[in-house]
Design a protein around this motif. Structure first.
Motif, PDB file in Angstrom:
ATOM      1  N   LEU A  97       0.804  -1.218   0.000  1.00 51.00           N
ATOM      2  CA  LEU A  97       0.000   0.000   0.000  1.00 51.00           C
ATOM      3  C   LEU A  97       0.839   1.270   0.000  1.00 51.00           C
ATOM      4  CD1 LEU A  97      -2.860  -0.983   2.476  1.00 51.00           C
ATOM      5  CD2 LEU A  97      -2.674  -1.377   0.009  1.00 51.00           C
ATOM      6  N   PHE A  98       2.127   1.167   0.334  1.00 54.05           N
ATOM      7  CA  PHE A  98       2.973   2.350   0.407  1.00 54.05           C
ATOM      8  C   PHE A  98       3.709   2.626  -0.902  1.00 54.05           C
ATOM      9  CE2 PHE A  98       2.535   0.785   4.745  1.00 54.05           C
ATOM     10  CZ  PHE A  98       2.195   1.936   5.435  1.00 54.05           C
ATOM     11  N   GLN A  99       3.509   1.776  -1.893  1.00 58.60           N
ATOM     12  CA  GLN A  99       4.233   1.920  -3.149  1.00 58.60           C
ATOM     13  C   GLN A  99       3.924   3.265  -3.800  1.00 58.60           C
ATOM     14  OE1 GLN A  99       3.199  -0.766  -6.340  1.00 58.60           O
ATOM     15  NE2 GLN A  99       5.351  -0.991  -6.893  1.00 58.60           N
ATOM     16  N   GLY A 100       4.977   4.053  -4.071  1.00 59.04           N
ATOM     17  CA  GLY A 100       4.819   5.364  -4.678  1.00 59.04           C
ATOM     18  C   GLY A 100       4.445   6.464  -3.706  1.00 59.04           C
ATOM     19  N   LEU A 101       4.151   6.115  -2.447  1.00 64.06           N
ATOM     20  CA  LEU A 101       3.763   7.111  -1.440  1.00 64.06           C
ATOM     21  C   LEU A 101       4.845   7.332  -0.391  1.00 64.06           C
ATOM     22  CD1 LEU A 101       0.088   5.953  -0.732  1.00 64.06           C
ATOM     23  CD2 LEU A 101       0.802   7.863  -2.181  1.00 64.06           C
ATOM     24  N   ALA A 102       5.663   6.309  -0.133  1.00 63.07           N
ATOM     25  CA  ALA A 102       6.604   6.332   0.991  1.00 63.07           C
ATOM     26  C   ALA A 102       7.911   7.025   0.606  1.00 63.07           C
ATOM     27  CB  ALA A 102       6.879   4.909   1.472  1.00 63.07           C
ATOM     28  N   ARG A 103       8.315   8.001   1.457  1.00 65.06           N
ATOM     29  CA  ARG A 103       9.571   8.704   1.232  1.00 65.06           C
ATOM     30  C   ARG A 103      10.294   8.895   2.552  1.00 65.06           C
ATOM     31  NH1 ARG A 103       9.287   9.982  -3.961  1.00 65.06           N
ATOM     32  NH2 ARG A 103      11.392  10.827  -3.952  1.00 65.06           N
ATOM     33  N   CYS A 104      11.607   9.027   2.448  1.00 67.89           N
ATOM     34  CA  CYS A 104      12.435   9.239   3.637  1.00 67.89           C
ATOM     35  C   CYS A 104      12.344  10.702   4.060  1.00 67.89           C
ATOM     36  CB  CYS A 104      13.883   8.857   3.335  1.00 67.89           C
ATOM     37  SG  CYS A 104      15.040   9.224   4.677  1.00 67.89           S
ATOM     38  N   ALA A 105      12.185  10.944   5.363  1.00 71.22           N
ATOM     39  CA  ALA A 105      12.078  12.308   5.870  1.00 71.22           C
ATOM     40  C   ALA A 105      13.409  13.043   5.836  1.00 71.22           C
ATOM     41  CB  ALA A 105      11.551  12.283   7.309  1.00 71.22           C
ATOM     42  N   HIS A 106      14.506  12.317   5.786  1.00 71.81           N
ATOM     43  CA  HIS A 106      15.833  12.927   5.916  1.00 71.81           C
ATOM     44  C   HIS A 106      16.453  13.303   4.567  1.00 71.81           C
ATOM     45  CE1 HIS A 106      15.895  11.752  10.202  1.00 71.81           C
ATOM     46  NE2 HIS A 106      15.244  10.686   9.772  1.00 71.81           N
ATOM     47  N   CYS A 107      16.162  12.544   3.514  1.00 74.92           N
ATOM     48  CA  CYS A 107      16.788  12.815   2.215  1.00 74.92           C
ATOM     49  C   CYS A 107      15.783  12.881   1.076  1.00 74.92           C
ATOM     50  CB  CYS A 107      17.854  11.766   1.907  1.00 74.92           C
ATOM     51  SG  CYS A 107      17.187  10.103   1.651  1.00 74.92           S
ATOM     52  N   SER A 108      14.496  12.671   1.391  1.00 76.75           N
ATOM     53  CA  SER A 108      13.403  12.718   0.404  1.00 76.75           C
ATOM     54  C   SER A 108      13.472  11.614  -0.642  1.00 76.75           C
ATOM     55  CB  SER A 108      13.370  14.086  -0.305  1.00 76.75           C
ATOM     56  OG  SER A 108      13.143  15.115   0.620  1.00 76.75           O
ATOM     57  N   SER A 109      14.338  10.633  -0.453  1.00 75.81           N
ATOM     58  CA  SER A 109      14.410   9.516  -1.393  1.00 75.81           C
ATOM     59  C   SER A 109      13.238   8.564  -1.160  1.00 75.81           C
ATOM     60  CB  SER A 109      15.727   8.752  -1.228  1.00 75.81           C
ATOM     61  OG  SER A 109      16.816   9.584  -1.531  1.00 75.81           O
ATOM     62  N   PRO A 110      12.835   7.807  -2.176  1.00 79.48           N
ATOM     63  CA  PRO A 110      11.754   6.837  -1.977  1.00 79.48           C
ATOM     64  C   PRO A 110      12.183   5.711  -1.053  1.00 79.48           C
ATOM     65  CG  PRO A 110      12.723   6.590  -4.161  1.00 79.48           C
ATOM     66  CD  PRO A 110      13.315   7.829  -3.573  1.00 79.48           C
ATOM     67  N   MET A 111      11.208   5.166  -0.333  1.00 77.49           N
ATOM     68  CA  MET A 111      11.455   4.005   0.508  1.00 77.49           C
ATOM     69  C   MET A 111      11.313   2.752  -0.350  1.00 77.49           C
ATOM     70  SD  MET A 111      11.952   5.385   3.524  1.00 77.49           S
ATOM     71  CE  MET A 111      11.669   4.118   4.781  1.00 77.49           C
ATOM     72  N   HIS A 112      12.298   1.860  -0.226  1.00 82.12           N
ATOM     73  CA  HIS A 112      12.292   0.638  -1.019  1.00 82.12           C
ATOM     74  C   HIS A 112      12.073  -0.577  -0.139  1.00 82.12           C
ATOM     75  CE1 HIS A 112      14.506   2.221  -4.855  1.00 82.12           C
ATOM     76  NE2 HIS A 112      13.372   2.826  -4.607  1.00 82.12           N
ATOM     77  N   ILE A 113      11.739  -1.684  -0.797  1.00 86.16           N
ATOM     78  CA  ILE A 113      11.463  -2.933  -0.092  1.00 86.16           C
ATOM     79  C   ILE A 113      12.762  -3.677   0.217  1.00 86.16           C
ATOM     80  CG2 ILE A 113      10.556  -5.264  -0.483  1.00 86.16           C
ATOM     81  CD1 ILE A 113       8.448  -3.369   0.431  1.00 86.16           C
ATOM     82  N   LEU A 114      12.840  -4.201   1.429  1.00 87.49           N
ATOM     83  CA  LEU A 114      13.911  -5.119   1.822  1.00 87.49           C
ATOM     84  C   LEU A 114      13.262  -6.439   2.224  1.00 87.49           C
ATOM     85  CD1 LEU A 114      16.552  -3.213   4.010  1.00 87.49           C
ATOM     86  CD2 LEU A 114      16.879  -4.241   1.762  1.00 87.49           C
ATOM     87  N   ASN A 115      13.578  -7.495   1.518  1.00 88.98           N
ATOM     88  CA  ASN A 115      13.008  -8.812   1.827  1.00 88.98           C
ATOM     89  C   ASN A 115      13.985  -9.572   2.703  1.00 88.98           C
ATOM     90  OD1 ASN A 115      11.822 -11.344   1.885  1.00 88.98           O
ATOM     91  ND2 ASN A 115      11.164 -11.252  -0.252  1.00 88.98           N
ATOM     92  N   LYS A 116      13.627  -9.775   3.962  1.00 87.78           N
ATOM     93  CA  LYS A 116      14.486 -10.456   4.930  1.00 87.78           C
ATOM     94  C   LYS A 116      14.103 -11.922   5.112  1.00 87.78           C
ATOM     95  CE  LYS A 116      17.015  -6.918   6.323  1.00 87.78           C
ATOM     96  NZ  LYS A 116      18.491  -6.889   6.226  1.00 87.78           N
ATOM     97  N   GLY A 117      13.353 -12.452   4.145  1.00 84.77           N
ATOM     98  CA  GLY A 117      12.964 -13.848   4.235  1.00 84.77           C
ATOM     99  C   GLY A 117      11.549 -14.030   4.737  1.00 84.77           C
ATOM    100  N   LYS A 118      11.141 -15.288   4.883  1.00 79.67           N
ATOM    101  CA  LYS A 118       9.779 -15.605   5.292  1.00 79.67           C
ATOM    102  C   LYS A 118       9.625 -15.534   6.803  1.00 79.67           C
ATOM    103  CE  LYS A 118       8.815 -18.626   1.337  1.00 79.67           C
ATOM    104  NZ  LYS A 118       8.380 -19.983   0.910  1.00 79.67           N
ATOM    105  N   PRO A 119       8.405 -15.147   7.289  1.00 73.32           N
ATOM    106  CA  PRO A 119       8.140 -15.174   8.725  1.00 73.32           C
ATOM    107  C   PRO A 119       8.248 -16.610   9.242  1.00 73.32           C
ATOM    108  CG  PRO A 119       6.479 -13.912   7.529  1.00 73.32           C
ATOM    109  CD  PRO A 119       7.281 -14.639   6.506  1.00 73.32           C
ATOM    110  N   PRO A 120       8.448 -16.822  10.542  1.00 69.59           N
ATOM    111  CA  PRO A 120       8.444 -15.792  11.582  1.00 69.59           C
ATOM    112  C   PRO A 120       9.788 -15.082  11.743  1.00 69.59           C
ATOM    113  CG  PRO A 120       8.678 -17.952  12.564  1.00 69.59           C
ATOM    114  CD  PRO A 120       8.494 -18.196  11.097  1.00 69.59           C
ATOM    115  N   LYS A 121      10.889 -15.661  11.263  1.00 63.27           N
ATOM    116  CA  LYS A 121      12.195 -15.024  11.468  1.00 63.27           C
ATOM    117  C   LYS A 121      12.390 -13.821  10.545  1.00 63.27           C
ATOM    118  CE  LYS A 121      14.645 -19.124  13.128  1.00 63.27           C
ATOM    119  NZ  LYS A 121      15.823 -20.009  12.938  1.00 63.27           N
ATOM    120  N   GLY A 122      11.910 -13.936   9.347  1.00 62.34           N
ATOM    121  CA  GLY A 122      12.091 -12.846   8.378  1.00 62.34           C
ATOM    122  C   GLY A 122      10.811 -12.087   8.131  1.00 62.34           C
TER     123      GLY A 122
END
Length: 466
Positions: A223-248
């Protein structure tokens, strides 16, 4: 060559220059029709072939010019008939129609496909996603190509032929001089899309920001795609995939921080934790505050009426100059030309405003969108079908983008949702599950999504928002 007219049908000067260039390059030109030889060796001692060549070139150019004029006049007459009688100019027509017995006939399966493309565009599906869905279902393309492409979908959405319009042109793409010839012919083709649907689809496309493009994954866009930006540098927020739950899990992170190019915002936000907060914040809004939201359409309509009045005034002035122009008055002629330019500019402005007004009129009702967001979110919670979840998430993201301006992620404060500025704005209800901090300034609500934020931090957040 058979004759010199096979080399060029340009003007005599241009055609002769082309022939001389060949001869000077050491090429011997022989014309089979009259047995003439054009070589540097011969022409230095015998110039008589040049006389014949000029005559042939002049005749070829004249024949080409006359043929072009006749063909052009024939096309002009066809276009006149097309405007008057709405008859097909040629068998060529939009891919969802065909010509039978001199009339346009709809091709039912293709008409349904075009209507589907418009419906899915309004529902929030982008060109890439629509093409993917059609290809996955094995839907054949219009011209037996190898699958659907985003360009194919774009041509359908942008074509005013779906409304029944035909725009005659002059020139060719090859010569880069193709341009509209007069106004579009209305009701030339059988319309297959209603005007409201057409403008609603155009509005949906314009509402998607350029940076919303990208991969969406098998479960659909977050839902944040195209809406999310960093407050400090104004760059877009990107996805980080840390694996499948529950650990990721899947996290949002500043793109500049990920790439190590200067931003120190190294905080990570879990997408599955933030999305319910965003939906809950939207659900707080009072739907009744937007039931009569028509100020934008009213302002555009007022602008359109003002321009129409100005056009009528300029046209009246231009008509009053006609007697002076006809007797050769240079000042009147110059003034008439200036008025014509102004009228064309104003008509262009009026057309743009009419387009904006049509889009604004067909924009989905915000009150309905707020109600739909919670409903779709609830269906997502219980659906296990991957394809259904993908479709639901796409529709939900489209709704969110019509309500939320952006979401700014701050390392200390957390994620702040900036809603699109609207007046009036009221809170319908307080959430039982979540406690949100909120500010309202100049009609734009700002909601801090993070929970259990210390009061000292909230004070600093309020100052930062202002």
């Amino acid at each position: 060559v058979e004759s010199l007219d096979r080399i060029s049908r340009e003007t005599v000067m241009d055609a002769a220059t082309r022939l001389f260039a060949l001869v000077r390059a050491g090429i011997i030109v022989v014309t089979l029709s009259d047995g003439q030889e054009y070589s540097e060796e011969r022409l230095r001692t015998d110039w008589t072939p040049l006389m014949f060549s000029l005559i042939v070139m002049a005749r070829a150019h004249e024949e080409s010019r006359i043929k072009s004029e006749r063909v052009g006049e024939a096309w002009r007459q066809k276009k006149v008939v097309a405007r008057r009688e709405k008859k097909p100019l040629t068998p060529r027509c939009p891919e969802w129609l065909e010509v039978r017995d001199g009339k346009f006939v709809k091709r039912a399966e293709r008409v349904a496909l075009v209507q589907r493309v418009f419906t899915e565009t309004i529902d929030g599906f982008g060109r890439r996603e629509i093409a993917r869905r059609l290809n996955s279902e094995g839907v054949p393309t219009f011209r037996s190509g190898k699958g659907w492409h985003t360009s194919s979908i774009a041509k359908i959405i942008e074509s005013r032929a779906v409304l029944g319009e035909y725009q005659p042109h002059t020139g060719t793409h090859r010569n880069r001089n193709r341009r509209p010839d007069g106004d579009p012919i209305l009701d030339y083709y059988p319309p297959i899309i209603e005007s409201g649907t057409f403008w609603q689809a155009r509005g949906a496309i314009q509402g998607r920001r350029q940076n919303a493009a990208g991969r969406t994954g098998m479960s659909g866009p977050h839902l944040f795609q195209g809406l999310a930006r960093c407050a400090h540098c104004s760059s877009p927020m990107h996805i980080l995939n840390k694996g499948k739950p529950p650990k990721g899990s899947i996290y949002l992170a500043c793109s500049d921080n990920i790439r190590k190019v200067g931003c120190e915002n190294d905080r990570r936000w879990r997408v599955d934790a933030m999305e319910p907060l965003l939906i809950a914040a939207i659900d707080m809004m009072d739907q009744s505050a937007f039931n009569n939201e028509n100020q934008e359409v009213g302002q555009l309509r007022a602008k359109a009426e003002a321009i129409k009045t100005q056009i009528a005034d300029f046209e009246q002035r231009q008509r009053s100059l006609i007697p002076l122009v006809e007797i050769g008055d240079d000042t009147a002629t110059s003034r008439s030309v200036d008025l014509a330019r102004s009228i064309r500019r104003l008509k262009k402005d009026l057309s743009a405003i009419n387009d904006e007004m049509a889009i604004a009129s067909e924009r989905p009702n915000v009150a309905d969108a707020i109600a739909s967001a919670a409903s779709i979110s609830a269906r997502l919670d219980i659906s296990a079908d991957i394809q259904e979840r993908r479709e639901l998430r796409t529709r939900l993201r489209s709704i969110v983008r019509g309500i939320v301006d952006n979401v700014i992620f701050h390392q200390r404060f957390g994620a702040t949702t900036f809603f699109i500025e609207r007046r009036p704005f009221r809170i319908r209800k307080r959430q039982d599950l979540y406690v949100f901090s909120m500010l309202l300034e100049h009609g734009q609500p700002k909601v801090l999504l993070d929970q259990n934020v210390p009061n000292a931090v909230l004070d600093d957040w309020a100052q930062w928002c202002i």
